[in-house]
Design a protein around this motif. Structure first.
Motif, PDB file in Angstrom:
ATOM      1  N   ASN A  18       7.991 -20.682  21.428  1.00 62.27           N
ATOM      2  CA  ASN A  18       6.611 -20.759  20.920  1.00 62.27           C
ATOM      3  C   ASN A  18       6.276 -22.084  20.261  1.00 62.27           C
ATOM      4  N   LEU A  20       4.495 -25.679  20.555  1.00 63.83           N
ATOM      5  CA  LEU A  20       3.518 -26.473  21.306  1.00 63.83           C
ATOM      6  C   LEU A  20       3.760 -27.943  20.999  1.00 63.83           C
ATOM      7  N   ASN A  27       1.564 -35.584  16.964  1.00 68.29           N
ATOM      8  CA  ASN A  27       2.847 -35.516  16.269  1.00 68.29           C
ATOM      9  C   ASN A  27       3.787 -36.683  16.461  1.00 68.29           C
ATOM     10  N   LEU A 127      -0.081 -24.466  11.681  1.00 63.39           N
ATOM     11  CA  LEU A 127       0.209 -23.268  10.892  1.00 63.39           C
ATOM     12  C   LEU A 127       0.827 -22.261  11.855  1.00 63.39           C
ATOM     13  N   ALA A 128       2.054 -21.831  11.542  1.00 63.31           N
ATOM     14  CA  ALA A 128       2.739 -20.874  12.415  1.00 63.31           C
ATOM     15  C   ALA A 128       3.067 -19.623  11.593  1.00 63.31           C
ATOM     16  N   ASN A 129       4.273 -19.567  11.025  1.00 60.77           N
ATOM     17  CA  ASN A 129       4.611 -18.403  10.195  1.00 60.77           C
ATOM     18  C   ASN A 129       4.103 -18.536   8.753  1.00 60.77           C
ATOM     19  N   GLY A 130       3.653 -19.699   8.398  1.00 59.66           N
ATOM     20  CA  GLY A 130       3.025 -19.877   7.086  1.00 59.66           C
ATOM     21  C   GLY A 130       3.952 -20.352   5.988  1.00 59.66           C
ATOM     22  N   SER A 131       5.211 -20.638   6.319  1.00 58.84           N
ATOM     23  CA  SER A 131       6.150 -21.009   5.256  1.00 58.84           C
ATOM     24  C   SER A 131       5.790 -22.349   4.605  1.00 58.84           C
TER      25      SER A 131
HETATM   26  P1  5GP Z   1       5.180 -22.626   9.491  1.00 61.73           P
HETATM   27  O1  5GP Z   1       5.793 -23.009   8.189  1.00 61.73           O
HETATM   28  O2  5GP Z   1       3.719 -22.219   9.352  1.00 61.73           O
HETATM   29  O3  5GP Z   1       5.982 -21.604  10.249  1.00 61.73           O
HETATM   30  O4  5GP Z   1       5.199 -23.932  10.423  1.00 61.73           O
HETATM   31  C1  5GP Z   1       4.409 -25.036  10.096  1.00 61.73           C
HETATM   32  C2  5GP Z   1       5.164 -26.327  10.238  1.00 61.73           C
HETATM   33  O5  5GP Z   1       6.071 -26.286  11.340  1.00 61.73           O
HETATM   34  C3  5GP Z   1       4.190 -27.434  10.483  1.00 61.73           C
HETATM   35  O6  5GP Z   1       4.216 -28.303   9.362  1.00 61.73           O
HETATM   36  C4  5GP Z   1       4.672 -28.124  11.752  1.00 61.73           C
HETATM   37  O7  5GP Z   1       5.211 -29.384  11.431  1.00 61.73           O
HETATM   38  C5  5GP Z   1       5.751 -27.246  12.314  1.00 61.73           C
HETATM   39  N1  5GP Z   1       5.312 -26.501  13.505  1.00 61.73           N
HETATM   40  C6  5GP Z   1       5.159 -25.159  13.608  1.00 61.73           C
HETATM   41  N2  5GP Z   1       4.863 -24.780  14.844  1.00 61.73           N
HETATM   42  C7  5GP Z   1       4.809 -25.913  15.575  1.00 61.73           C
HETATM   43  C8  5GP Z   1       4.549 -26.161  16.975  1.00 61.73           C
HETATM   44  O8  5GP Z   1       4.295 -25.288  17.805  1.00 61.73           O
HETATM   45  N3  5GP Z   1       4.577 -27.465  17.359  1.00 61.73           N
HETATM   46  C9  5GP Z   1       4.837 -28.482  16.495  1.00 61.73           C
HETATM   47  N4  5GP Z   1       4.832 -29.728  16.979  1.00 61.73           N
HETATM   48  N5  5GP Z   1       5.112 -28.276  15.182  1.00 61.73           N
HETATM   49  C10 5GP Z   1       5.098 -27.003  14.720  1.00 61.73           C
END
Ligand code: 5GP
Length: 189
Positions: A18, A20, A27, A127-131
């Motif tokens: 998952n 992108l 990026n 923003l993915a899982n929000g950590s």
């Molecule tokens: P979270 O903490 O919300 O799970 O993930 C957010 C962080 O993970 C973002 O700061 C980003 O750098 C990285 N990230 C999460 N998903 C992706 C993705 O699909 N592609 C990229 N390039 N970075 C991601």
């Protein structure tokens, strides 16, 4: 934001797990003209909120945060990823789980740069899982500053970090929200 959705469809690559990849404009190589368009969008959403600081996390949030800060005419603080075990008392710290690399790390911001009088807008690329967003929010809370909200370029809505944080009362504005990316096909909310 239609422009961003079109750009994701044109240039984004869906990878295993998952992830992108948008390395050609967000990026790795950064399309600064395009960042300017996203910054204007964030400004139209938060212009009445008296933002005094923009907060992001290293590394990939920094570019978009800087261009956004130009429009808001305010400084940017980026939370540093720290490997130091014994963190001195002059920093706020939080734990973040890395979505892209796995594992947990500490993020830190110097107490010098985040004050109770600050009105903070968090800006990040994904923003993915929000950590990451949750860790940044807790730094703002620890500082006693006001967290106005978060501006995100790309939210992967199927990972639900945004839902959880919105339920906790955080205002999150995402310029593109991805509903699914199964079999490499990207669909927006
Ligand atoms: P979270 O903490 O919300 O799970 O993930 C957010 C962080 O993970 C973002 O700061 C980003 O750098 C990285 N990230 C999460 N998903 C992706 C993705 O699909 N592609 C990229 N390039 N970075 C991601």
């Amino acid at each position: 934001m239609r422009l961003l959705e079109e750009r994701i469809v044109r240039d984004g690559k869906v990878r295993d797990g998952n992830v992108l990849k948008v390395d050609c404009f967000l990026n790795h190589q950064m399309d600064i003209q395009f960042f300017g368009e996203m910054a204007k969008e964030f400004y139209s959403l938060f212009q009445d909120d008296n933002i005094s600081k923009i907060l992001t996390i290293e590394a990939s949030g920094i570019g978009i945060a800087c261009i956004t800060a130009q429009v808001f005419n305010c400084p940017v603080i980026f939370a540093k990823k720290s490997k130091t075990k014994n963190i001195a008392g002059d920093v706020y710290t939080a734990k973040v789980e890395s979505f892209t690399h796995g594992g947990t790390y500490d993020i830190i911001v110097s107490k010098e740069f985040l004050k109770p009088s600050d009105r903070v807008l968090i800006i990040d690329d994904f923003l993915a899982n929000g950590s990451a967003l949750s860790g940044l929010s807790s730094l703002v809370k620890d500082a006693g500053a006001t967290l106005v909200g978060a501006g995100i370029a790309i939210e992967k809505a199927f990972q639900h970090g945004g839902d959880v944080l919105r339920e906790q009362g955080l205002r999150i504005e995402s310029l593109a929200r991805i509903k699914s990316m199964e079999n490499g096909k990207i669909e927006f909310c």
